[in-house]
Scaffold this active site. Structure first.
Site, PDB file in Angstrom:
ATOM      1  N   ALA A 106      39.623 -36.919 -37.944  1.00 56.43           N
ATOM      2  CA  ALA A 106      40.507 -35.887 -38.669  1.00 56.43           C
ATOM      3  C   ALA A 106      41.712 -36.383 -38.797  1.00 56.43           C
ATOM      4  CB  ALA A 106      40.413 -34.697 -37.538  1.00 56.43           C
ATOM      5  N   ARG A 163      32.917 -35.725 -49.758  1.00 56.97           N
ATOM      6  CA  ARG A 163      33.253 -34.368 -49.032  1.00 56.97           C
ATOM      7  C   ARG A 163      34.276 -33.579 -49.560  1.00 56.97           C
ATOM      8  NH1 ARG A 163      32.686 -35.823 -43.083  1.00 56.97           N
ATOM      9  NH2 ARG A 163      32.699 -33.545 -42.631  1.00 56.97           N
ATOM     10  N   ARG A 219      27.701 -33.962 -32.573  1.00 58.55           N
ATOM     11  CA  ARG A 219      28.329 -33.400 -33.516  1.00 58.55           C
ATOM     12  C   ARG A 219      27.581 -33.455 -35.202  1.00 58.55           C
ATOM     13  NH1 ARG A 219      33.644 -36.594 -35.827  1.00 58.55           N
ATOM     14  NH2 ARG A 219      34.031 -34.602 -36.875  1.00 58.55           N
ATOM     15  N   ASP A 253      52.507 -45.239 -39.752  1.00 59.08           N
ATOM     16  CA  ASP A 253      53.675 -45.780 -39.426  1.00 59.08           C
ATOM     17  C   ASP A 253      53.437 -46.871 -37.942  1.00 59.08           C
ATOM     18  OD1 ASP A 253      54.882 -44.622 -41.353  1.00 59.08           O
ATOM     19  OD2 ASP A 253      56.114 -43.084 -39.846  1.00 59.08           O
ATOM     20  N   TYR A 307      26.954 -36.751 -39.333  1.00 58.25           N
ATOM     21  CA  TYR A 307      27.293 -38.162 -38.816  1.00 58.25           C
ATOM     22  C   TYR A 307      26.225 -38.922 -38.206  1.00 58.25           C
ATOM     23  CZ  TYR A 307      31.968 -36.110 -39.419  1.00 58.25           C
ATOM     24  OH  TYR A 307      33.282 -35.325 -39.920  1.00 58.25           O
ATOM     25  N   PRO A 327      39.468 -38.365 -32.876  1.00 56.96           N
ATOM     26  CA  PRO A 327      38.995 -37.075 -32.095  1.00 56.96           C
ATOM     27  C   PRO A 327      37.593 -37.017 -32.627  1.00 56.96           C
ATOM     28  CG  PRO A 327      40.728 -36.514 -33.739  1.00 56.96           C
ATOM     29  CD  PRO A 327      40.579 -38.057 -33.522  1.00 56.96           C
ATOM     30  N   ASN A 328      36.711 -36.489 -31.594  1.00 59.64           N
ATOM     31  CA  ASN A 328      35.303 -36.050 -31.647  1.00 59.64           C
ATOM     32  C   ASN A 328      34.402 -37.170 -31.951  1.00 59.64           C
ATOM     33  OD1 ASN A 328      35.946 -33.125 -31.300  1.00 59.64           O
ATOM     34  ND2 ASN A 328      36.898 -33.360 -33.477  1.00 59.64           N
ATOM     35  N   GLU A 357      39.920 -49.419 -42.234  1.00 60.12           N
ATOM     36  CA  GLU A 357      39.419 -48.200 -41.772  1.00 60.12           C
ATOM     37  C   GLU A 357      37.769 -47.960 -41.935  1.00 60.12           C
ATOM     38  OE1 GLU A 357      40.925 -45.890 -44.997  1.00 60.12           O
ATOM     39  OE2 GLU A 357      41.081 -44.030 -43.998  1.00 60.12           O
ATOM     40  N   ASN A 373      38.763 -45.686 -36.982  1.00 63.53           N
ATOM     41  CA  ASN A 373      38.193 -44.530 -37.309  1.00 63.53           C
ATOM     42  C   ASN A 373      39.196 -43.357 -36.841  1.00 63.53           C
ATOM     43  OD1 ASN A 373      37.038 -42.115 -38.319  1.00 63.53           O
ATOM     44  ND2 ASN A 373      34.969 -42.713 -37.739  1.00 63.53           N
ATOM     45  N   HIS A 431      43.501 -37.589 -42.161  1.00 63.86           N
ATOM     46  CA  HIS A 431      43.900 -36.690 -43.342  1.00 63.86           C
ATOM     47  C   HIS A 431      45.451 -36.049 -43.099  1.00 63.86           C
ATOM     48  CE1 HIS A 431      39.948 -37.422 -44.179  1.00 63.86           C
ATOM     49  NE2 HIS A 431      39.302 -36.856 -43.244  1.00 63.86           N
ATOM     50  N   HIS A 482      34.864 -45.077 -41.480  1.00 59.96           N
ATOM     51  CA  HIS A 482      34.175 -43.674 -41.782  1.00 59.96           C
ATOM     52  C   HIS A 482      32.881 -43.429 -41.603  1.00 59.96           C
ATOM     53  CE1 HIS A 482      38.366 -42.036 -42.243  1.00 59.96           C
ATOM     54  NE2 HIS A 482      38.607 -42.842 -43.102  1.00 59.96           N
ATOM     55  N   ILE A 483      32.339 -42.740 -40.669  1.00 60.72           N
ATOM     56  CA  ILE A 483      30.742 -42.891 -40.581  1.00 60.72           C
ATOM     57  C   ILE A 483      30.175 -42.271 -41.695  1.00 60.72           C
ATOM     58  CG2 ILE A 483      28.872 -41.638 -39.266  1.00 60.72           C
ATOM     59  CD1 ILE A 483      31.086 -42.311 -37.054  1.00 60.72           C
ATOM     60  N   SER A 484      30.761 -40.943 -42.305  1.00 62.88           N
ATOM     61  CA  SER A 484      30.354 -40.173 -43.112  1.00 62.88           C
ATOM     62  C   SER A 484      30.958 -40.652 -44.472  1.00 62.88           C
ATOM     63  CB  SER A 484      30.824 -38.718 -43.261  1.00 62.88           C
ATOM     64  OG  SER A 484      31.963 -38.569 -43.178  1.00 62.88           O
ATOM     65  N   ARG A 491      39.436 -33.909 -47.443  1.00 60.10           N
ATOM     66  CA  ARG A 491      39.232 -35.193 -46.610  1.00 60.10           C
ATOM     67  C   ARG A 491      39.588 -36.348 -47.834  1.00 60.10           C
ATOM     68  NH1 ARG A 491      36.510 -34.025 -42.112  1.00 60.10           N
ATOM     69  NH2 ARG A 491      35.223 -31.896 -42.294  1.00 60.10           N
TER      70      ARG A 491
HETATM   71  C1  DQA Z   1      35.301 -39.296 -40.323  1.00 57.28           C
HETATM   72  C2  DQA Z   1      35.417 -38.232 -41.304  1.00 57.28           C
HETATM   73  C3  DQA Z   1      36.513 -37.592 -41.071  1.00 57.28           C
HETATM   74  O1  DQA Z   1      36.935 -36.788 -42.224  1.00 57.28           O
HETATM   75  C4  DQA Z   1      36.383 -36.332 -40.204  1.00 57.28           C
HETATM   76  O2  DQA Z   1      37.321 -35.518 -39.827  1.00 57.28           O
HETATM   77  C5  DQA Z   1      35.809 -37.339 -38.953  1.00 57.28           C
HETATM   78  C6  DQA Z   1      34.967 -38.240 -38.859  1.00 57.28           C
HETATM   79  C7  DQA Z   1      33.948 -40.120 -40.334  1.00 57.28           C
HETATM   80  O3  DQA Z   1      33.776 -40.999 -39.639  1.00 57.28           O
HETATM   81  O4  DQA Z   1      33.190 -39.848 -41.159  1.00 57.28           O
HETATM   82  O5  DQA Z   1      36.097 -36.785 -37.789  1.00 57.28           O
HETATM   83  O6  DQA Z   1      36.451 -39.838 -39.880  1.00 57.28           O
END
Ligand code: DQA
Length: 143
Positions: free
Chosen positions: A76, A106, A17, A86, A22, A9-10, A97, A73, A79, A99-101, A110
């Site tokens: 959210a 953080r 955003r 599963d 990000y 998501p997002n 996995e 990725n 977490h 993560h951009i950030s 998270r």
């Molecule tokens: C994220 C980090 C997550 O905590 C957050 O909810 C995201 C993006 C990242 O790519 O840094 O939506 O996965």
């Protein structure tokens, strides 16, 4: 070699955003990076983004027997989602996995990653470049 890149998501809102968290690169920039990575490494990279947990679970299930690696990725859902964990365990496909950030620096909420409990590697805090690193890792190890 076929790699599936899944975004939660997002992630489609990249560039808009929270750019201070990000970055300013857009989702279209990420897709262009995936394309150029696929071309350079001479592999097939398919991408999918959804704001819905079940859709991501469906894509992971559909990857069984088709994809050699997954880059995910979960955003959210990282977490919260035991369902994504599963699904990854069910298909048994090597997964990285991303993560951009830099999630480690953080908020406390998270600090847990359910899908990460299956993933063999986590790349975080490298912006969209992290996706390229994840694909390179999978190619080197499994192609
Ligand atoms: C994220 C980090 C997550 O905590 C957050 O909810 C995201 C993006 C990242 O790519 O840094 O939506 O996965």
């Amino acid at each position: 070699m076929k790699i599936l890149v899944l975004n939660g998501p997002n992630i489609n809102m990249l560039g808009i955003r929270e750019p201070e968290v990000y970055g300013t690169e857009s989702y279209a920039d990420l897709l262009a990076l995936l394309d150029s990575t696929a071309q350079t490494l001479e592999i097939e990279v398919i991408h999918y983004q959804s704001n819905h947990e079940g859709c991501l679970v469906d894509k992971i299930q559909e990857a069984y027997g088709i994809f050699d690696g997954i880059v995910i990725n979960p955003a959210a859902y990282t977490h919260t989602s035991i369902a994504i964990l599963d699904a990854l365990k069910a298909v048994g496909i090597p997964t990285v996995e991303v993560h951009i950030s830099d999630v480690a620096s953080r908020e406390a909420f998270r600090q847990i990653s359910y899908p990460g409990m299956y993933c063999e590697k986590t790349i975080a805090g490298q912006g969209i470049h992290g996706y390229r690193l994840a694909i390179e890792y999978l190619k080197e190890k499994y192609a």
